[in-house]
Design an enzyme around this catalytic site. Structure first.
Site, PDB file in Angstrom:
ATOM      1  N   LYS A  75      33.499  48.255  34.756  1.00  0.00           N
ATOM      2  CA  LYS A  75      32.491  47.434  35.409  1.00  0.00           C
ATOM      3  C   LYS A  75      32.333  47.878  36.861  1.00  0.00           C
ATOM      4  O   LYS A  75      33.311  48.241  37.522  1.00  0.00           O
ATOM      5  CB  LYS A  75      32.907  45.963  35.339  1.00  0.00           C
ATOM      6  CG  LYS A  75      31.858  44.972  35.844  1.00  0.00           C
ATOM      7  CD  LYS A  75      32.343  43.548  35.613  1.00  0.00           C
ATOM      8  CE  LYS A  75      31.372  42.516  36.154  1.00  0.00           C
ATOM      9  NZ  LYS A  75      31.843  41.126  35.917  1.00  0.00           N
ATOM     10  N   SER A 151      28.043  38.581  33.602  1.00  0.00           N
ATOM     11  CA  SER A 151      28.166  39.630  34.595  1.00  0.00           C
ATOM     12  C   SER A 151      28.718  40.935  34.041  1.00  0.00           C
ATOM     13  O   SER A 151      28.363  42.011  34.506  1.00  0.00           O
ATOM     14  CB  SER A 151      29.044  39.135  35.752  1.00  0.00           C
ATOM     15  OG  SER A 151      29.194  40.121  36.732  1.00  0.00           O
ATOM     16  N   SER A 175      32.280  35.619  32.364  1.00  0.00           N
ATOM     17  CA  SER A 175      31.681  36.952  32.477  1.00  0.00           C
ATOM     18  C   SER A 175      32.272  37.985  31.532  1.00  0.00           C
ATOM     19  O   SER A 175      31.740  39.092  31.419  1.00  0.00           O
ATOM     20  CB  SER A 175      31.804  37.458  33.917  1.00  0.00           C
ATOM     21  OG  SER A 175      31.020  36.668  34.775  1.00  0.00           O
TER      22      SER A 175
END
Length: 487
Positions: A75, A151, A175
């Site tokens: 990420k 997210s 997330s």
């Protein structure tokens, strides 16, 4: 050549060990898929320019660890001290140059992983789930008009669409769990303090956690075993257990396991999610689990309405982001105020969809984490979510875990109205800092639905046992493009 589509880590290890596949071939296979599919999916924000060179070095040996030669997506809020960027999806952060890898990234490298690239994420200015100024709109591979959720959207879509073997996501509240469910994956939100957050662009540190997104429970156990454990750079990890989570897999049934069903607040917001969850409860019962009704979490609905929650969010977010910007070397904005000004100067890109009200509010706030008001607020949130929440209901009913739908099926992306109000399993374990695992559980109108198992702090072993038996009892993982009824 060995076909890596839907390959497990165990399968990749075997192929890499017996010579039917090399790390370089595998890395190139994923890079080719990214080249062909990412223009539509927008899951990968950047490929590692050194990925092929890393893979070739690994092929030359020796074997480093359990992820040797395995390509992983990260990420885009996890630091890497290489030629990749760490930007949280922001174009104005492209000048950031972290001095060291995030601790979890360093552990992946030490285990032999190939860092394939950075995954797109929801911008901190908050557009639709999965949108960032740098990466555009991440799209759900099961229906590109639908949300990838949350997210860690790029990490989840990357794994779901076989653009990587596994990925890392981060979670504050939802997330990892949400994107896992929306993309037919296993997502693990570890206990806060089990995995180090050192080198992560912070969300809300008291709740933040880093965990794997994978296609199977066994793969998630593999990855968590590599990245978990104490780190002197993150004092929250002091005393974190070092375990091989694979050792908790393989149970033949769930006899003796008591699972609670907290219906109030966690059911009832989606008929489709409820139907899948009811079927999941039947599967757990058939596997021998004792399914206990009437196990609502006390005070769950009031947690975010308590002013203590807002006080913690504002103070920790402002403090954490300000420190990260100031301490990370580079030509990026070095404060939240400077970030706000840089966004205004690049408004056509950075503020294309939404204004930056949240960042402006944080820039105007002076946090004090030593103030009694903050300390009291954090203690209140933790008491209500932990001792008076999850722990209370588990003590009363002698439970090993709680189970509930993870979230609604993926909704239609709407850049005008934005995302619907959040519903799902993530809130209370998020505020408690307790672990949760979302597992694919079924389908509705071609869209995946997951269920989440959660429990006490550091109860990952029992959650993995539950998730593993459930996955084998009710296999629901399907790659994009495969009809939901196919076997």
């Amino acid at each position: 050549m060995f076909d890596p589509t839907e390959a497990t880590l165990a399968g990749l290890r075997t192929a890499l060990a017996d010579g039917s596949l090399t790390a370089l071939e595998l890395t190139r296979w994923y890079l080719d898929r990214i080249e062909r599919l990412n223009d539509e999916l927008r899951a990968v924000i950047e490929v590692n320019p050194d990925a092929e060179a890393e893979a070739a070095r690994l092929d030359a040996g020796p074997v480093r660890g359990p992820l040797h030669g395995v390509p992983v997506l990260l990420k885009d809020n996890l630091d890497t001290a290489d030629r990749m960027h760490t930007t949280s999806g922001s174009t104005v952060m492209l000048g950031s140059r972290p001095e060291r890898d995030a601790t979890v990234v360093a552990r992946l490298r030490a285990a032999g992983a190939v860092l394939l690239g950075k995954a797109n994420k929801t911008s901190w200015i908050l557009g639709p789930a999965g949108w960032s100024a740098r990466g555009g709109q991440t799209r759900n591979p099961y229906d590109p008009t639908r949300s990838p959720h949350g997210s860690s959207s790029g990490s989840a879509v990357g794994v779901a669409a076989n653009l990587c073997a596994v990925a890392l996501g981060t979670e504050t509240i939802g997330s990892i769990l949400g994107p896992a469910a929306a993309n037919c994956l296993v997502g693990v939100k570890p206990t806060t303090g089990l995995t180090s957050r050192a080198g992560m662009i912070p969300g809300i540190p008291s709740f933040d956690s880093i965990g794997p997104l994978t296609r199977t429970v066994a793969d998630a156990a593999d990855v968590l075993s590599v990245i978990a454990g104490p780190d002197p750079l993150d004092r929250a990890t002091d005393g974190a257990p070092v375990l091989d989570y694979r050792s908790f897999l393989g149970a033949t049934d769930l006899r003796g396991v008591r699972v609670g069903v907290p219906r109030t607040m966690f059911f009832g917001y989606s008929e489709a999610a409820d139907a899948v969850a009811e079927s999941a409860l039947e599967a757990l019962s058939r596997a021998g689990a004792v399914v206990v009704e009437g196990t609502d979490i006390p005070g769950a609905a009031e947690l975010t309405a308590d002013p203590s929650f807002g006080h913690v969010v504002v103070n920790e977010t402002a403090h954490g982001l300000e420190r990260y910007l100031a301490r990370t070397p580079g030509s990026h904005p070095r404060s939240i105020a400077a970030l706000v000004e840089a966004n205004r100067a690049n408004a056509a890109v950075e503020l294309e969809l939404y204004e930056q009200d949240i960042l402006e509010m944080l820039a105007a706030h002076t946090p004090d984490l030593d103030a009694p008001a903050y300390r009291d607020a954090l203690a209140t949130v933790r008491r209500k979510a932990r001792a008076e929440g999850i722990d209370a209901v588990m003590d009363e009913h002698r439970l090993d875990a709680l189970v509930m739908p993870t979230c609604p099926p993926p909704w239609t992306i709407d850049v005008v109205e934005g995302d619907p109000d959040p519903h799902g399993a993530a809130l209370v374990p998020g505020l408690a800092g307790y672990p949760a695992i979302s597992v694919p559980a079924g389908w509705t109108e071609g869209l995946p639905v997951g269920v989440t198992f959660t429990g006490r702090a550091f109860s990952e072993p029992v959650l993995f046992r539950l998730a593993d038996v459930f996955e084998r009892t009710r296999p629901s993982r399907r790659p994009p493009g495969v009809p939901t009824g196919a076997r």
